[in-house]
Scaffold this active site. Structure first.
Site, mmCIF file in Angstrom:
data_model
loop_
_atom_site.group_PDB
_atom_site.id
_atom_site.type_symbol
_atom_site.label_atom_id
_atom_site.label_comp_id
_atom_site.label_asym_id
_atom_site.label_seq_id
_atom_site.Cartn_x
_atom_site.Cartn_y
_atom_site.Cartn_z
ATOM 1 N N HIS A 22 0.824 -1.203 0.000
ATOM 2 C CA HIS A 22 0.000 0.000 0.000
ATOM 3 C C HIS A 22 0.861 1.257 0.000
ATOM 4 O O HIS A 22 1.743 1.414 0.835
ATOM 5 C CB HIS A 22 -0.915 -0.016 1.225
ATOM 6 C CG HIS A 22 -1.855 1.136 1.272
ATOM 7 N ND1 HIS A 22 -2.246 1.711 2.444
ATOM 8 C CD2 HIS A 22 -2.472 1.832 0.295
ATOM 9 C CE1 HIS A 22 -3.079 2.693 2.193
ATOM 10 N NE2 HIS A 22 -3.230 2.804 0.892
ATOM 11 N N ASP A 30 7.061 5.039 -21.500
ATOM 12 C CA ASP A 30 7.189 4.808 -22.933
ATOM 13 C C ASP A 30 8.623 4.423 -23.317
ATOM 14 O O ASP A 30 9.515 4.386 -22.468
ATOM 15 C CB ASP A 30 6.684 6.019 -23.723
ATOM 16 C CG ASP A 30 7.461 7.304 -23.477
ATOM 17 O OD1 ASP A 30 8.674 7.249 -23.176
ATOM 18 O OD2 ASP A 30 6.852 8.386 -23.605
ATOM 19 N N ARG A 109 7.228 17.677 -15.987
ATOM 20 C CA ARG A 109 8.183 16.674 -16.474
ATOM 21 C C ARG A 109 9.264 16.313 -15.457
ATOM 22 O O ARG A 109 9.485 15.134 -15.161
ATOM 23 C CB ARG A 109 8.827 17.168 -17.765
ATOM 24 C CG ARG A 109 9.890 16.242 -18.312
ATOM 25 C CD ARG A 109 10.508 16.831 -19.556
ATOM 26 N NE ARG A 109 11.649 16.048 -19.972
ATOM 27 C CZ ARG A 109 12.703 16.571 -20.570
ATOM 28 N NH1 ARG A 109 12.764 17.864 -20.815
ATOM 29 N NH2 ARG A 109 13.707 15.803 -20.917
ATOM 30 N N GLY A 132 3.697 8.929 -23.154
ATOM 31 C CA GLY A 132 3.030 7.681 -22.797
ATOM 32 C C GLY A 132 3.522 7.161 -21.464
ATOM 33 O O GLY A 132 4.009 6.023 -21.386
#
Length: 144
Positions: A22, A30, A109, A132
């Site tokens: 947890h 990607d 980012r 992605g």
């Protein structure tokens, strides 16, 4: 052979998912993501899209409903409000798996990179669509 499991859930990925607890984070990334540089543990899924990998993972793993944002994507550089098609697909997959309870958050980012560095594991896919990348925080399996 195991019954009832998505065939993309190979032994390496199942081992990682079973070892997680947890609050741990898993990042599906990607083909362009520097996973080997950033990841403590990296499971490769070459030739598999990030969306397909997300479907497989969410078929066995719950998201954390104790936090406000248990799933997040990387923001588009220079256009943080943009939602790439791959991220729209991530949201649809999350909605199907979790009953529409969670909105896919966005992370700048470099902040995404920091979260990826701290994650329990990264799953490097063959996804060629830019952005992605999706971060998942593991939830709990409640008693029946």
């Amino acid at each position: 052979m195991l019954k009832g499991l998505d065939p993309l859930l190979n032994a390496d990925l199942l081992h990682v998912l079973r070892a997680m607890g947890h609050g741990d984070e898993l990042v599906i990334v990607d083909a362009n993501f520097p996973a080997t540089t950033m990841g403590r543990r990296v499971v490769r899924m070459d030739g598999v899209s990030a969306t397909r990998a997300l479907e497989a993972v969410l078929s066995v793993m719950p998201l954390d409903d104790f936090v406000a944002e248990p799933c997040a994507r990387m923001e588009v550089v220079g256009d943080p409000d943009a939602v790439p098609a791959v991220c729209q697909e991530f949201q649809k997959i999350i909605d199907r798996a979790e009953g529409g309870k969670f909105q896919l958050a966005r992370i700048e980012r470099f902040a995404f990179y920091e979260r990826a560095r701290a994650a329990f594991a990264l799953v490097q896919t063959g996804e060629t669509r830019l952005y992605g990348n999706v971060l998942l925080k593991i939830g709990v399996v409640r008693p029946a």
